[in-house]
Design an enzyme around this catalytic site. Structure first.
Site, PDB file in Angstrom:
ATOM      1  N   LEU A 129      55.192  -3.590   7.119  1.00  0.00           N
ATOM      2  CA  LEU A 129      55.745  -2.275   7.436  1.00  0.00           C
ATOM      3  C   LEU A 129      57.169  -2.364   7.980  1.00  0.00           C
ATOM      4  O   LEU A 129      57.822  -1.338   8.164  1.00  0.00           O
ATOM      5  CB  LEU A 129      54.872  -1.539   8.462  1.00  0.00           C
ATOM      6  CG  LEU A 129      53.642  -0.795   7.933  1.00  0.00           C
ATOM      7  CD1 LEU A 129      52.564  -1.779   7.500  1.00  0.00           C
ATOM      8  CD2 LEU A 129      53.088   0.161   8.973  1.00  0.00           C
ATOM      9  N   GLY A 173      62.088  -0.453  16.325  1.00  0.00           N
ATOM     10  CA  GLY A 173      60.806  -0.296  17.021  1.00  0.00           C
ATOM     11  C   GLY A 173      60.999  -0.327  18.526  1.00  0.00           C
ATOM     12  O   GLY A 173      62.038  -0.768  19.029  1.00  0.00           O
ATOM     13  N   LYS A 195      50.711 -15.599   0.249  1.00  0.00           N
ATOM     14  CA  LYS A 195      50.327 -16.572  -0.788  1.00  0.00           C
ATOM     15  C   LYS A 195      49.744 -17.831  -0.148  1.00  0.00           C
ATOM     16  O   LYS A 195      48.706 -18.341  -0.577  1.00  0.00           O
ATOM     17  CB  LYS A 195      51.546 -16.905  -1.644  1.00  0.00           C
ATOM     18  CG  LYS A 195      51.313 -17.984  -2.681  1.00  0.00           C
ATOM     19  CD  LYS A 195      52.572 -18.188  -3.518  1.00  0.00           C
ATOM     20  CE  LYS A 195      52.404 -19.342  -4.506  1.00  0.00           C
ATOM     21  NZ  LYS A 195      52.453 -20.648  -3.816  1.00  0.00           N
ATOM     22  N   LYS A 219      68.285  -6.816   3.856  1.00  0.00           N
ATOM     23  CA  LYS A 219      67.671  -8.126   4.099  1.00  0.00           C
ATOM     24  C   LYS A 219      66.187  -7.999   4.415  1.00  0.00           C
ATOM     25  O   LYS A 219      65.377  -8.830   3.974  1.00  0.00           O
ATOM     26  CB  LYS A 219      68.406  -8.843   5.228  1.00  0.00           C
ATOM     27  CG  LYS A 219      69.794  -9.336   4.844  1.00  0.00           C
ATOM     28  CD  LYS A 219      70.541  -9.924   6.023  1.00  0.00           C
ATOM     29  CE  LYS A 219      69.975 -11.252   6.461  1.00  0.00           C
ATOM     30  NZ  LYS A 219      70.789 -11.869   7.529  1.00  0.00           N
ATOM     31  N   TYR A 269      68.758   1.627   1.660  1.00  0.00           N
ATOM     32  CA  TYR A 269      67.328   1.823   1.904  1.00  0.00           C
ATOM     33  C   TYR A 269      66.560   1.965   0.595  1.00  0.00           C
ATOM     34  O   TYR A 269      65.547   1.282   0.371  1.00  0.00           O
ATOM     35  CB  TYR A 269      67.110   3.043   2.788  1.00  0.00           C
ATOM     36  CG  TYR A 269      65.658   3.277   3.138  1.00  0.00           C
ATOM     37  CD1 TYR A 269      64.946   2.344   3.876  1.00  0.00           C
ATOM     38  CD2 TYR A 269      64.995   4.421   2.710  1.00  0.00           C
ATOM     39  CE1 TYR A 269      63.607   2.545   4.197  1.00  0.00           C
ATOM     40  CE2 TYR A 269      63.653   4.631   3.025  1.00  0.00           C
ATOM     41  CZ  TYR A 269      62.967   3.690   3.757  1.00  0.00           C
ATOM     42  OH  TYR A 269      61.641   3.888   4.058  1.00  0.00           O
TER      43      TYR A 269
END
Length: 310
Positions: free
Chosen positions: A74, A37, A106, A92, A146
């Site tokens: 995401l 990002g 949760k 990971k 992936y």
């Protein structure tokens, strides 16, 4: 107004989703560690009164003060360049990152949305691919870090739904494009746009007959929001069923950009899927969603961004 956590907030899709959620009046907490990002993707909202940003690795323990209504996971290394360079980190994020964010949902009694991928279908032997197609995936192949991270993530989401009665959503996202894509991430539209806008020949791998289906980012964000607002707790394909060969895509990009570029061919990477097309019957009937923006129009809307980045 809901209070919403978005992981992968500085990414291509995450940043667009954060903006849309803010426009709808929600409070948004963005989280990213910027491995793929980019902080610039958040420039429009960084100082928004209902947005806060946390630089954090989702594979580590996640603490968020106060209530949360929704967790949108995401975070992922979705581009071939990045997941091949960071294969362990990719696994990971799909495993530990999904586990940490599910645990947070949760604890907060929040709705949870997991962004999966069409890569769970592998090199499909069924075209188009419906959600009940189990796929043709090599768990030890060059793309497996992936593919398998997302397949495992889906299974973990299912487990939390069944064992903890967590309210979950799973979006299987097909090829998506638009502004804020990285020029260096190895995906075909940024590659082609960069080459066309700089006068280089467009590189097509193989004979170009392999197909993909490209969804414009605005349509994809609408699909994700429609899924979130639904009560569907099983996977849903989100994508544009307009299937194009890669050779055809190259020709459309050259035409849209007005480029004088030619097309060259190189060897096809190993295990590159031959076809990819979503069956969106479920999204149409249960979400009342379908993409509206045609490929040529979406490329034209994206061109200014790519020109600016070159």
């Amino acid at each position: 107004m809901s209070r919403i956590l978005v992981t992968g907030a500085a990414g291509f899709l995450g940043s667009h989703l954060c903006e849309s959620l803010l426009e709808e009046g929600h409070e948004v907490i963005g989280m990213d560690n910027r491995v793929s990002g980019q902080a610039a993707n958040l420039d429009n909202i960084l100082y928004h009164e209902r947005f806060t940003y946390h630089d954090h690795d989702v594979t580590k323990f996640i603490h968020v003060d106060g209530n949360l209504d929704v967790v949108l996971h995401l975070a992922s290394l979705a581009s071939p360049v990045f997941y091949r360079e960071h294969s362990i980190k990719t696994l990971k994020v799909g495993a530990l990152g999904t586990h940490k964010t599910l645990g947070l949902a949760k604890k907060k009694d929040a709705t949870y949305l997991f962004t999966s991928t069409s890569e769970v279908y592998g090199d499909p032997e069924v075209n188009p691919q419906p959600e009940d197609y189990r796929g043709n995936v090599d768990p030890y192949g060059p793309r497996s870090c992936y593919d398998e991270s997302k397949r495992y993530g889906e299974s973990l989401v299912r487990a939390y739904r069944d064992e903890h009665d967590l309210d979950v959503r799973v979006a299987r996202i097909f090829n998506t494009y638009g502004s804020r894509m990285r020029l260096d991430d190895g995906r075909v539209i940024p590659n082609f746009m960069k080459q066309a806008l700089t006068g280089q020949d467009l590189t097509v791998y193989g004979d170009g007959s392999q197909t993909r289906s490209f969804c414009y980012v605005d349509d994809m964000i609408d699909g994700l929001l429609a899924l979130l607002e639904s009560d569907i707790e099983t996977p849903v394909n989100l994508g544009n069923p307009d299937e194009r060969s890669i050779q055809e895509l190259a020709e459309v990009v050259i035409d849209v950009t007005g480029s004088d570029s030619g097309i060259t061919h190189e060897s096809l990477p190993p295990q590159d899927p031959e076809v990819r097309q979503p069956d969106i019957t479920k999204a149409r009937s249960e979400l009342n969603w379908k993409p509206d923006i045609q490929l040529r129009d979406g490329l034209q809307q994206s061109m200014g961004f790519f020109e600016q980045k070159i």
